[in-house]
Structure formats: structure tokens, C-alpha cells
Design a protein around this motif. Structure first.
Motif: not given
Length: 237
Positions: A103-130
Motif C-alpha cells: 500500500g506504499k506510494v513512492s514518487t520521483i521528482d525528475g523535473r529539470e534543474t537550472a544550471p549551477a552557474g546560472i545568473a540571477h538576472d539571466a532572464f533580463i534583457d541587459p539592453e532594456t532592463g526588462e
């Protein structure tokens, strides 16, 4: 043997009750038109997925002595061939396992993981700041790519609860990718939705946009590179 009535759902799932299963052609059969049937009745075991080819792959594994986990991985691998817009080894997901004896339920979390070296502002366009536009710029660029978890999830599930190895369960999907499958309206529409993005990459457009257009409904779609990748994974792990 108990009878099984199974209603199709839009995900890969497998329930093994024995070695028998309702009738389906093996994944190694010639390309064929596949009729989606929301209800199936049979004995011994059942597999349900959004695609008949993938369902047949899971049933083939059950017939060859595999258990529910083996069939689930085989089905998911086949969906990576026939449903590339919602499944595949380039992404991630979750795996849930139920042990009927304990009756045991087990799960595996296999979601994608961000690269270890990704910058905190990776999704920001440096030309616009948006933030970059999500579609098509961000999803098409390498900025939004995570480390895939699908293959590791399959391997861990097989190690923990499976009875067959990765080579065995990848065989049906490899055969489908090699011999091809029949294009339906959904596949063509999803390809057309991504036509502009795909056209920017020569290898992608060669596969998904032969002659500059999405494959026609009823035509046979083959993915030899994915078949080669599956063979390599089967051999090397």
C-alpha cells in the motif's frame, strides 16, 4: 483473470495484472493508421496513454514479461517519439509508484534543474532592463534550458521497481522512431504553431519542416536521430 476496463487519459500510465493484455499490434509492426478508442476491455493487464502507438509499446513490454514500471517507461519513451510537443528526453517530470502489496506510494521528482552557474538576472534583457519576451525569444534561446531529468527518472524507476533494463524498455520506442508513425491533425497543427521558431534551426527545420512545410496528415514521420539516441542510451546507459 480479472477483466480490465480502461478509459484513456492524456498521460502515460501502466497497470500490470499479469502477462496478458487486450489486443494491440506490436510497436515493431509497419506504420499504420491508429484509431483512438476511449474504452478498451481485456484481461491480464492494461496500458493507457494519449497515443495508440505508445500504448502498444507498453502492452508489448507487458506481453514480454515486464511489469507496470517497465511498461510505463516504455510508454513514456514512445510518447517522446509520437508526442514530442508534450513529452521527451529533453525535459523532466514526475514518476509515481504504488505497491499493491504494501500500500506504499513512492514518487520521483525528475523535473529539470537550472544550471549551477546560472545568473540571477539571466532572464533580463541587459539592453532594456526588462524581462525577455517569453515567446518566442526566451523559450527558443538557450537561456531557458534546464538540465533534463527524464532519463535519470526512468533509470531510477527501473532500478527501484522495474524488472527489465533500459535497453529492453527502449526497444519499442526505437522501432517506432525508425519505421515512422502516421501524422495526425494535432501533430501537424502543433508543428505549424512552431513553424517560425523551427525555421531558424537547420536541423530542426529539416526534420519538422521538410520542403518548408509541416508534414501532411496521413504521412509517415520518421525520426532517425532520436532512434540513434535511444540506441546509444540502450547501449551505454
Amino acid at each position: 483473470m480479472p477483466r480490465v476496463r480502461l478509459r484513456s487519459v492524456a498521460c502515460a500510465a501502466a497497470i500490470a495484472l499479469g502477462l496478458g493484455a487486450f489486443s494491440a499490434l506490436p510497436a515493431s509492426a509497419e506504420p499504420r493508421h491508429t484509431q483512438k478508442d476511449p474504452t478498451a476491455i481485456g484481461t491480464g493487464g492494461a496500458v493507457s496513454s494519449v497515443d495508440p502507438e505508445a500504448t502498444a509499446a507498453g502492452i508489448e513490454i507487458l506481453r514480454k514479461g515486464g511489469n507496470a514500471v517497465d511498461a510505463a517507461v516504455a510508454t513514456a519513451a514512445a510518447l517522446g517519439v509520437t508526442e514530442p510537443y508534450s513529452a521527451g528526453i529533453g525535459g523532466g517530470g514526475y514518476f509515481m509508484h504504488y505497491d499493491a502489496k504494501s500500500g506504499k506510494v513512492s514518487t520521483i521528482d525528475g523535473r529539470e534543474t537550472a544550471p549551477a552557474g546560472i545568473a540571477h538576472d539571466a532572464f533580463i534583457d541587459p539592453e532594456t532592463g526588462e524581462p525577455y519576451n517569453f515567446t518566442p525569444e526566451l523559450v527558443t534561446s538557450g537561456v531557458s534550458v534546464g538540465v533534463p531529468g527524464t532519463l535519470a527518472t526512468w533509470q531510477r524507476a527501473l532500478d527501484n521497481w522495474g524488472s527489465q533494463n533500459l535497453k529492453q524498455v527502449l526497444r519499442p520506442a526505437t522501432q517506432i522512431a525508425s519505421r515512422g508513425f502516421v501524422i495526425d491533425e494535432t501533430f501537424r497543427e502543433q508543428t505549424l504553431d512552431n513553424k517560425e521558431r523551427f525555421a531558424a534551426f537547420t536541423s530542426t527545420s529539416e526534420l519538422f519542416l521538410p520542403g518548408g512545410d509541416a508534414p501532411e496528415v496521413g504521412s509517415i514521420f520518421k525520426n532517425p536521430d532520436l532512434a540513434h539516441t535511444y540506441r546509444m542510451l540502450a547501449k551505454q546507459g
